[in-house]
Design a protein around this motif. Structure first.
Motif, PDB file in Angstrom:
ATOM      1  N   TYR A   3       0.824  -1.211   0.000  1.00 29.54           N
ATOM      2  CA  TYR A   3       0.000   0.000   0.000  1.00 29.54           C
ATOM      3  C   TYR A   3       0.860   1.264   0.000  1.00 29.54           C
ATOM      4  O   TYR A   3       0.576   2.224  -0.717  1.00 29.54           O
ATOM      5  N   TYR A   4       1.924   1.257   0.799  1.00 30.17           N
ATOM      6  CA  TYR A   4       2.764   2.451   0.908  1.00 30.17           C
ATOM      7  C   TYR A   4       3.988   2.415  -0.010  1.00 30.17           C
ATOM      8  O   TYR A   4       4.891   3.246   0.126  1.00 30.17           O
ATOM      9  N   SER A   5       3.983   1.493  -0.965  1.00 27.52           N
ATOM     10  CA  SER A   5       5.063   1.483  -1.959  1.00 27.52           C
ATOM     11  C   SER A   5       5.013   2.746  -2.824  1.00 27.52           C
ATOM     12  O   SER A   5       6.015   3.126  -3.443  1.00 27.52           O
ATOM     13  N   ALA A   6       3.862   3.415  -2.853  1.00 26.64           N
ATOM     14  CA  ALA A   6       3.713   4.652  -3.635  1.00 26.64           C
ATOM     15  C   ALA A   6       4.465   5.818  -3.006  1.00 26.64           C
ATOM     16  O   ALA A   6       4.695   6.844  -3.670  1.00 26.64           O
ATOM     17  N   LEU A   7       4.844   5.681  -1.730  1.00 30.73           N
ATOM     18  CA  LEU A   7       5.553   6.752  -1.032  1.00 30.73           C
ATOM     19  C   LEU A   7       6.978   6.285  -0.732  1.00 30.73           C
ATOM     20  O   LEU A   7       7.214   5.587   0.259  1.00 30.73           O
ATOM     21  N   PRO A   8       7.949   6.647  -1.542  1.00 22.99           N
ATOM     22  CA  PRO A   8       9.319   6.158  -1.343  1.00 22.99           C
ATOM     23  C   PRO A   8      10.004   6.745  -0.113  1.00 22.99           C
ATOM     24  O   PRO A   8      10.931   6.140   0.438  1.00 22.99           O
ATOM     25  N   ASN A   9       9.589   7.924   0.321  1.00 21.23           N
ATOM     26  CA  ASN A   9      10.243   8.611   1.440  1.00 21.23           C
ATOM     27  C   ASN A   9       9.463   8.342   2.725  1.00 21.23           C
ATOM     28  O   ASN A   9       8.498   9.035   3.038  1.00 21.23           O
ATOM     29  N   LYS A  10       9.901   7.316   3.451  1.00 21.50           N
ATOM     30  CA  LYS A  10       9.170   6.893   4.648  1.00 21.50           C
ATOM     31  C   LYS A  10       9.966   7.233   5.908  1.00 21.50           C
ATOM     32  O   LYS A  10      11.189   7.175   5.910  1.00 21.50           O
ATOM     33  N   PRO A  11       9.277   7.520   7.008  1.00 18.39           N
ATOM     34  CA  PRO A  11       9.973   7.887   8.250  1.00 18.39           C
ATOM     35  C   PRO A  11      10.536   6.679   8.990  1.00 18.39           C
ATOM     36  O   PRO A  11      10.094   5.546   8.798  1.00 18.39           O
ATOM     37  N   ASP A  12      11.497   6.953   9.854  1.00 18.61           N
ATOM     38  CA  ASP A  12      12.088   5.887  10.662  1.00 18.61           C
ATOM     39  C   ASP A  12      11.035   5.206  11.534  1.00 18.61           C
ATOM     40  O   ASP A  12      11.120   3.996  11.778  1.00 18.61           O
ATOM     41  N   GLU A  13      10.052   5.971  11.997  1.00 21.48           N
ATOM     42  CA  GLU A  13       8.996   5.395  12.851  1.00 21.48           C
ATOM     43  C   GLU A  13       8.231   4.297  12.113  1.00 21.48           C
ATOM     44  O   GLU A  13       7.831   3.291  12.703  1.00 21.48           O
ATOM     45  N   TRP A  14       8.032   4.503  10.818  1.00 23.01           N
ATOM     46  CA  TRP A  14       7.297   3.503  10.024  1.00 23.01           C
ATOM     47  C   TRP A  14       8.134   2.230   9.886  1.00 23.01           C
ATOM     48  O   TRP A  14       7.616   1.120  10.066  1.00 23.01           O
ATOM     49  N   TYR A  15       9.414   2.399   9.599  1.00 28.70           N
ATOM     50  CA  TYR A  15      10.278   1.218   9.468  1.00 28.70           C
ATOM     51  C   TYR A  15      10.378   0.465  10.797  1.00 28.70           C
ATOM     52  O   TYR A  15      10.392  -0.774  10.820  1.00 28.70           O
ATOM     53  N   GLY A  16      10.431   1.209  11.897  1.00 27.64           N
ATOM     54  CA  GLY A  16      10.471   0.566  13.206  1.00 27.64           C
ATOM     55  C   GLY A  16       9.207  -0.221  13.484  1.00 27.64           C
ATOM     56  O   GLY A  16       9.250  -1.340  14.016  1.00 27.64           O
ATOM     57  N   MET A  17       8.059   0.351  13.126  1.00 24.54           N
ATOM     58  CA  MET A  17       6.779  -0.341  13.293  1.00 24.54           C
ATOM     59  C   MET A  17       6.745  -1.621  12.468  1.00 24.54           C
ATOM     60  O   MET A  17       6.312  -2.689  12.957  1.00 24.54           O
ATOM     61  N   MET A  18       7.232  -1.550  11.237  1.00 24.13           N
ATOM     62  CA  MET A  18       7.222  -2.722  10.373  1.00 24.13           C
ATOM     63  C   MET A  18       8.122  -3.829  10.915  1.00 24.13           C
ATOM     64  O   MET A  18       7.780  -5.022  10.834  1.00 24.13           O
TER      65      MET A  18
END
Length: 222
Positions: free
Chosen positions: A193-208
């Motif tokens: 779903y969020y592949s459309a947004l290449p610039n993701k925050p560290d918080e998102w990567y941590g959640m994943m």
């Protein structure tokens, strides 16, 4: 009331729809006008407006992922009270999603949605009371949505790499007795779903990363 698909920013109804989105949602939740050109041409993204007497009074966007057998409601806006817009959008969307599932030869297990936590939400949502987060949450609970049990953030649609909080990732299970989802399904869905947004925050990567360490996620009442 008419249910009309928008597939180009050149459609006069799109300008009305985008204006309604800007009225209701905070800036970080609204993709810039000109950046809608490609998504609207994507056959897998379904953007519809409810048109009453020539005016856009509601809108919804959704998609269906046959490989995962899940749908996603990107947003739903009820622009006026007293017209039955919410039910009209709900029923129209449900019929279309049923058609999409049948065309793909699959049976949907449910639909994701990001739902505002009213305790955290401070935005006024354009002063349109059907969009008040307390009202919306109760309505969506009545429909059958449940909250996935993990702290949720998502990348900003302003594409500045910031994290957006104040929402819960929720799921409407086709089986009302379902009490959990495989965590792998949630991570696969969010990745796509969020592949459309290449610039993701560290918080998102941590959640994943945290999600990848789980087997299942409980579905809790809203």
């Amino acid at each position: 009331m008419d249910y009309i698909r928008i597939q180009s920013i050149d459609n006069p109804l799109f300008a009305k729809m985008h204006g309604l989105m800007q009225t209701v949602f905070p800036p970080e939740e609204v993709l810039a006008y000109e950046k809608w050109q490609a998504p609207l041409k994507d056959a897998s993204i379904h953007v519809y407006v409810a048109v009453h007497e020539g005016e856009v009074v509601g809108t919804t966007e959704y998609r269906y992922y046959p490989a995962m057998k899940v749908a996603m409601t990107d947003f739903t806006i009820v622009g006026r009270p007293g017209l039955g817009i919410g039910r009209f959008l709900l029923r129209s969307r449900a019929r279309d999603l049923q058609r999409l599932a049948e065309q793909s030869g699959t049976v949907s297990i449910g639909m994701f949605a990001e739902i505002y936590d009213p305790v955290q939400a401070t935005y006024e949502f354009g002063g349109i009371y059907p969009m008040n987060p307390y009202v919306r949450r109760e309505v969506l609970s009545h429909i059958g949505y449940m909250r996935l049990d993990f702290p949720y953030v998502h990348p900003s649609w302003e594409e500045d790499g910031s994290a957006v909080s104040g929402l819960n990732l929720c799921f409407l299970p086709a089986d009302e007795d379902r009490t959990e989802l495989d965590a792998s399904l949630v991570t696969a869905f969010l990745t796509q779903y969020y592949s459309a947004l290449p610039n993701k925050p560290d918080e998102w990567y941590g959640m994943m990363e945290q999600l990848k360490g789980k087997q299942t996620l409980a579905l809790l009442p809203l």
